[in-house]
Design an enzyme around this catalytic site. Structure first.
Site, PDB file in Angstrom:
ATOM      1  N   ASP A 113      33.923 -12.288  36.450  1.00  0.00           N
ATOM      2  CA  ASP A 113      34.053 -11.105  37.990  1.00  0.00           C
ATOM      3  C   ASP A 113      34.814 -10.182  38.101  1.00  0.00           C
ATOM      4  OD1 ASP A 113      31.901 -12.886  37.959  1.00  0.00           O
ATOM      5  OD2 ASP A 113      32.952 -14.571  39.017  1.00  0.00           O
TER       6      ASP A 113
ATOM      7  N   LYS B 120      34.312  -6.229  35.468  1.00  0.00           N
ATOM      8  CA  LYS B 120      33.468  -5.626  34.099  1.00  0.00           C
ATOM      9  C   LYS B 120      32.349  -4.392  34.654  1.00  0.00           C
ATOM     10  CE  LYS B 120      32.886 -10.134  32.684  1.00  0.00           C
ATOM     11  NZ  LYS B 120      33.306 -10.594  33.768  1.00  0.00           N
TER      12      LYS B 120
ATOM     13  N   ASN C  56      24.638 -16.412  32.843  1.00  0.00           N
ATOM     14  CA  ASN C  56      25.405 -17.291  33.013  1.00  0.00           C
ATOM     15  C   ASN C  56      26.831 -16.080  33.674  1.00  0.00           C
ATOM     16  OD1 ASN C  56      26.218 -16.620  30.363  1.00  0.00           O
ATOM     17  ND2 ASN C  56      27.823 -18.595  30.436  1.00  0.00           N
ATOM     18  N   ALA C  57      26.274 -14.998  33.075  1.00  0.00           N
ATOM     19  CA  ALA C  57      27.129 -13.512  33.489  1.00  0.00           C
ATOM     20  C   ALA C  57      25.976 -13.146  34.561  1.00  0.00           C
ATOM     21  CB  ALA C  57      25.900 -12.793  32.618  1.00  0.00           C
ATOM     22  N   GLY C  58      27.431 -11.795  35.793  1.00  0.00           N
ATOM     23  CA  GLY C  58      26.514 -11.298  37.338  1.00  0.00           C
ATOM     24  C   GLY C  58      27.400 -10.307  37.182  1.00  0.00           C
ATOM     25  N   HIS C  59      26.882  -9.326  36.576  1.00  0.00           N
ATOM     26  CA  HIS C  59      27.222  -8.257  36.620  1.00  0.00           C
ATOM     27  C   HIS C  59      26.516  -6.899  37.439  1.00  0.00           C
ATOM     28  CE1 HIS C  59      28.695  -8.958  32.079  1.00  0.00           C
ATOM     29  NE2 HIS C  59      29.142  -9.787  32.921  1.00  0.00           N
ATOM     30  N   THR C  60      27.777  -6.442  38.541  1.00  0.00           N
ATOM     31  CA  THR C  60      27.133  -5.880  39.574  1.00  0.00           C
ATOM     32  C   THR C  60      27.030  -4.572  38.914  1.00  0.00           C
ATOM     33  OG1 THR C  60      28.402  -8.147  41.303  1.00  0.00           O
ATOM     34  CG2 THR C  60      27.492  -5.807  42.293  1.00  0.00           C
TER      35      THR C  60
ATOM     36  N   GLN D 147      31.668 -12.620  31.260  1.00  0.00           N
ATOM     37  CA  GLN D 147      32.914 -13.893  31.336  1.00  0.00           C
ATOM     38  C   GLN D 147      34.236 -13.064  31.097  1.00  0.00           C
ATOM     39  OE1 GLN D 147      29.692 -15.339  29.004  1.00  0.00           O
ATOM     40  NE2 GLN D 147      29.242 -14.836  30.837  1.00  0.00           N
TER      41      GLN D 147
ATOM     42  N   ARG E 276      28.108 -19.152  44.427  1.00  0.00           N
ATOM     43  CA  ARG E 276      29.123 -20.188  45.170  1.00  0.00           C
ATOM     44  C   ARG E 276      31.118 -19.455  45.603  1.00  0.00           C
ATOM     45  NH1 ARG E 276      30.130 -23.230  39.134  1.00  0.00           N
ATOM     46  NH2 ARG E 276      29.446 -21.797  38.412  1.00  0.00           N
ATOM     47  N   PRO E 277      31.274 -19.738  46.409  1.00  0.00           N
ATOM     48  CA  PRO E 277      32.960 -19.644  46.557  1.00  0.00           C
ATOM     49  C   PRO E 277      33.620 -19.337  45.496  1.00  0.00           C
ATOM     50  CG  PRO E 277      32.459 -21.037  47.681  1.00  0.00           C
ATOM     51  CD  PRO E 277      30.731 -20.822  46.971  1.00  0.00           C
ATOM     52  N   ARG E 278      34.405 -17.605  45.122  1.00  0.00           N
ATOM     53  CA  ARG E 278      35.438 -18.292  43.987  1.00  0.00           C
ATOM     54  C   ARG E 278      36.857 -18.810  44.922  1.00  0.00           C
ATOM     55  NH1 ARG E 278      33.453 -12.069  42.773  1.00  0.00           N
ATOM     56  NH2 ARG E 278      31.716 -12.706  41.232  1.00  0.00           N
TER      57      ARG E 278
ATOM     58  N   ASP F 132      41.981  -2.178  46.297  1.00  0.00           N
ATOM     59  CA  ASP F 132      41.851  -1.564  48.055  1.00  0.00           C
ATOM     60  C   ASP F 132      41.524  -2.975  48.903  1.00  0.00           C
ATOM     61  OD1 ASP F 132      39.221  -2.107  45.965  1.00  0.00           O
ATOM     62  OD2 ASP F 132      37.788  -2.383  47.961  1.00  0.00           O
TER      63      ASP F 132
HETATM   64  P1  GDP Z   1      31.620  -8.745  36.369  1.00  0.00           P
HETATM   65  O1  GDP Z   1      30.894 -10.130  36.117  1.00  0.00           O
HETATM   66  O2  GDP Z   1      32.985  -8.694  35.734  1.00  0.00           O
HETATM   67  O3  GDP Z   1      30.948  -7.574  35.855  1.00  0.00           O
HETATM   68  O4  GDP Z   1      31.915  -8.683  38.376  1.00  0.00           O
HETATM   69  P2  GDP Z   1      31.564  -9.070  38.910  1.00  0.00           P
HETATM   70  O5  GDP Z   1      29.672  -7.862  39.248  1.00  0.00           O
HETATM   71  O6  GDP Z   1      31.073 -10.883  39.176  1.00  0.00           O
HETATM   72  O7  GDP Z   1      32.043  -9.012  40.557  1.00  0.00           O
HETATM   73  C1  GDP Z   1      32.651  -8.611  40.601  1.00  0.00           C
HETATM   74  C2  GDP Z   1      32.963  -7.583  41.974  1.00  0.00           C
HETATM   75  O8  GDP Z   1      33.075  -6.826  42.932  1.00  0.00           O
HETATM   76  C3  GDP Z   1      31.038  -7.072  42.267  1.00  0.00           C
HETATM   77  O9  GDP Z   1      30.211  -7.285  43.790  1.00  0.00           O
HETATM   78  C4  GDP Z   1      31.441  -5.688  42.336  1.00  0.00           C
HETATM   79  O10 GDP Z   1      30.036  -4.688  43.610  1.00  0.00           O
HETATM   80  C5  GDP Z   1      32.621  -5.645  43.107  1.00  0.00           C
HETATM   81  N1  GDP Z   1      33.654  -4.459  42.680  1.00  0.00           N
HETATM   82  C6  GDP Z   1      33.726  -3.877  41.521  1.00  0.00           C
HETATM   83  N2  GDP Z   1      35.101  -3.520  41.900  1.00  0.00           N
HETATM   84  C7  GDP Z   1      35.629  -3.505  42.557  1.00  0.00           C
HETATM   85  C8  GDP Z   1      36.425  -3.074  43.489  1.00  0.00           C
HETATM   86  O11 GDP Z   1      37.349  -1.994  43.607  1.00  0.00           O
HETATM   87  N3  GDP Z   1      36.950  -2.812  45.177  1.00  0.00           N
HETATM   88  C9  GDP Z   1      35.866  -3.514  45.699  1.00  0.00           C
HETATM   89  N4  GDP Z   1      35.787  -3.818  46.745  1.00  0.00           N
HETATM   90  N5  GDP Z   1      34.390  -4.570  45.208  1.00  0.00           N
HETATM   91  C10 GDP Z   1      34.667  -4.465  43.626  1.00  0.00           C
HETATM   92  P1  IMO Z   2      30.495 -12.408  34.160  1.00  0.00           P
HETATM   93  O1  IMO Z   2      30.384 -11.711  32.936  1.00  0.00           O
HETATM   94  C1  IMO Z   2      33.101 -16.409  35.797  1.00  0.00           C
HETATM   95  C2  IMO Z   2      32.356 -19.939  34.071  1.00  0.00           C
HETATM   96  C3  IMO Z   2      31.690 -21.052  35.516  1.00  0.00           C
HETATM   97  C4  IMO Z   2      31.668 -22.446  34.815  1.00  0.00           C
HETATM   98  C5  IMO Z   2      32.115 -22.124  33.030  1.00  0.00           C
HETATM   99  C6  IMO Z   2      31.066 -22.272  32.638  1.00  0.00           C
HETATM  100  O2  IMO Z   2      30.110 -12.370  35.775  1.00  0.00           O
HETATM  101  O3  IMO Z   2      32.386 -12.313  34.816  1.00  0.00           O
HETATM  102  P2  IMO Z   2      28.502 -21.806  32.004  1.00  0.00           P
HETATM  103  O4  IMO Z   2      27.527 -21.861  32.724  1.00  0.00           O
HETATM  104  O5  IMO Z   2      29.578 -20.256  30.928  1.00  0.00           O
HETATM  105  O6  IMO Z   2      28.766 -23.398  30.823  1.00  0.00           O
HETATM  106  O7  IMO Z   2      30.041 -22.436  33.163  1.00  0.00           O
HETATM  107  O8  IMO Z   2      32.446 -20.512  33.156  1.00  0.00           O
HETATM  108  N1  IMO Z   2      31.303 -18.743  34.317  1.00  0.00           N
HETATM  109  C7  IMO Z   2      31.932 -17.955  34.464  1.00  0.00           C
HETATM  110  N2  IMO Z   2      32.832 -17.408  35.771  1.00  0.00           N
HETATM  111  N3  IMO Z   2      32.052 -15.135  35.889  1.00  0.00           N
HETATM  112  C8  IMO Z   2      31.634 -15.028  34.586  1.00  0.00           C
HETATM  113  O9  IMO Z   2      30.466 -14.340  34.015  1.00  0.00           O
HETATM  114  C9  IMO Z   2      31.224 -17.076  34.139  1.00  0.00           C
HETATM  115  N4  IMO Z   2      30.040 -17.290  33.301  1.00  0.00           N
HETATM  116  C10 IMO Z   2      30.472 -18.573  33.566  1.00  0.00           C
HETATM  117  O10 IMO Z   2      31.605 -21.085  36.363  1.00  0.00           O
HETATM  118  O11 IMO Z   2      33.331 -22.657  34.613  1.00  0.00           O
HETATM  119 MG    MG Z   3      29.914 -11.767  37.316  1.00  0.00          MG
END
Ligand code: GDP
Ligand code: IMO
Ligand code: MG
Length: 437
Positions: A13, A16, A38-42, A224, A303-305, A333
């Protein structure tokens, strides 16, 4: 054209997808190499927010071909749903998604086994995303998986294979006190997804090799983060794949020599979701403020991080592990509101000082983070193109403490909120330990 690899430097998170989206504007191909839903990419574009789970984050650019690499574990039903969701939002994906025949399938019994295993562990659970990741990779290693290539077999053969797998897994589920899955239902859902996915499945390696040989711009997207790596992370509190740079060659079929540029994504602070050690976690008001201002709630599970300060010890280890050539620092920021900002620069264990991230989590027991404090800048970020001197000083301090140059700084979720603070390096030219001034 060297391949550019984007890896998470922390516990996932890191933002990326935001950086992939930024880099993909010049790319021809974006390939995911490991993990699954398991990934969540925004990615945020104007008022629109896209959350990718399986589809690579470059899909919003019409010229980019997206490859789901052989190192991934893919829930076929979830993939069809995700593609349909994109199409419904007007993203033309036609002919631009390729799925590796080598990728393994996440089946409904994997998801059920994931939940059952977590329940059994109780307090000591990993805190997985519940997407069936560990059981799917376990089957892969045990040579009992179902692969995308199996969808290309005769229907009768595929059905026999799936029914056999369901029988075995249901025995296991029942032994764990959990009801089995319905074979009829699993087959029906899989065959429905198969009709949609068959045209997308191929051996993606020749496609990637050709892209490499023809000088196309190829971007590899990690999911991840390095500290969740099955080998190099905080085992057993890790995911079941290899998010770190080494996994990219295995998970795509591109040769290790192709990866000349490795961009490590780091948040300007640290978060972790799920259980396991987190030395610089802040359980107090600063941690809460980071969570609220950074909107630190999981993209996949909500989930809360857990939140804390930038961990330079872990970052240095990540830099060396991945051969990071440049860092993209995100969410700077979020620190705008803080009067003081802390950075963990060493760990103390009794009288000893530890300046690297240990291989065994037991060595993190009783570790106390040693913090340096930096003055905040207390100026709001409104998608600026320049940074206040104190923010820049913080960035330079992180470069020094993490032993790598920071080329990009992200100042907001939107596509435009990014500043290039150093010219990106074209290739690694050998390992580096110190940033150039
Ligand atoms: P990823 O899994 O590494 O792609 O990251 P996530 O998408 O799970 O979580 C990153 C969160 O931060 C998302 O809600 C993005 O929209 C947000 N985000 C990314 N870059 C920035 C930034 O520079 N500032 C802020 N405030 N939010 C960001
Ligand atoms: P992105 O790509 C953050 C964490 C889970 C748990 C551990 C194992 O969005 O960064 P799993 O479901 O993979 O067996 O869970 O890994 N986890 C992540 N934490 N970002 C992720 O993906 C994750 N994918 C898995 O919370 O601790
Ligand atoms: Mg993510």
């Amino acid at each position: 054209m060297p391949v550019t690899l984007v890896v998470g430097g922390q516990w996932g998170d890191e933002g990326k997808a935001k950086i992939i989206d930024y880099l993909a504007r010049d790319a021809d191909v974006v390939v995911r190499y490991q993990g699954g839903a398991n990934a969540g990419h925004t990615v945020v574009v104007g008022a629109e927010r896209f959350a990718f789970h399986l589809v690579p984050s470059g899909i919003l650019y019409p010229r980019v071909t997206c490859v789901l690499g052989g190192g991934m574990v893919i829930d076929p039903v979830a993939l069809v749903r995700e593609i349909d969701g994109l199409v419904a939002r007007g993203v033309d994906v036609g002919g631009r998604i390729r799925v590796s025949a080598q990728a393994h399938l996440v089946m409904p019994y994997h998801i059920r086994l994931d939940h059952a295993s977590e329940e059994r562990k109780g307090e000591g659970c990993i805190g997985t995303t519940g997407k069936g990741i560990a059981p799917a990779y376990a089957d892969k290693a045990a040579r009992e998986g179902v692969r995308m290539a199996d969808l290309q077999r005769k229907s009768a053969d595929l059905e026999a294979l799936v029914r056999e797998r369901v029988r075995e897994k249901n025995r296991l589920l029942r032994a764990m006190g959990v009801p089995g899955v319905s074979a009829r239902r699993v087959v029906a859902d899989l065959f429905a997804a198969r009709r949609r996915l068959l045209p997308l499945i191929s051996d993606t390696r020749p496609f990637l090799w050709d892209a490499l040989e023809h000088g196309r711009d190829v971007l590899c997207e990690g999911a991840q983060g390095s500290l969740l790596d099955i080998d190099h992370g905080t085992y057993p509190f890790v995911t079941s794949s290899s998010p770190s740079a080494g996994g990219a060659a295995i998970g795509t079929g591109l040769p290790p020599s192709a990866f000349k540029r490795v961009i490590g994504i780091f948040k300007a602070y640290c978060t972790r979701v799920g259980n396991g050690p987190f030395p610089s976690e802040d359980m107090g008001s600063d941690g809460n403020l980071l969570r609220e201002l950074g909107n630190e709630y999981g993209t996949t599970t909500g989930r809360p991080r857990r939140c804390g300060w930038f961990d330079a010890v872990a970052a240095r280890t990540s830099v060396r592990l991945n051969g990071i050539t440049d860092i993209a620092l995100t969410k700077l920021d979020v620190l705008d509101a803080f009067a003081h900002i802390k950075v963990c620069t060493a760990y103390r264990v009794g009288q000893r000082e530890l300046d690297y991230f240990p291989a065994d989590v037991a060595d993190l027991d009783g570790v106390k983070p040693y913090y340096e404090r930096f003055p905040g800048w207390k100026t709001p970020s409104v998608a600026r193109t320049s940074m206040p001197p104190r923010a820049m000083a913080y960035v330079r301090a992180l470069e020094e403490r993490a032993s790598s140059r920071i080329a990009l700084v992200s100042l907001g979720p939107e596509r435009s909120a990014i500043v290039q603070v150093r010219r990106a390096r074209k290739s690694n030219g050998g390992a580096r330990r110190r940033p150039s001034a």
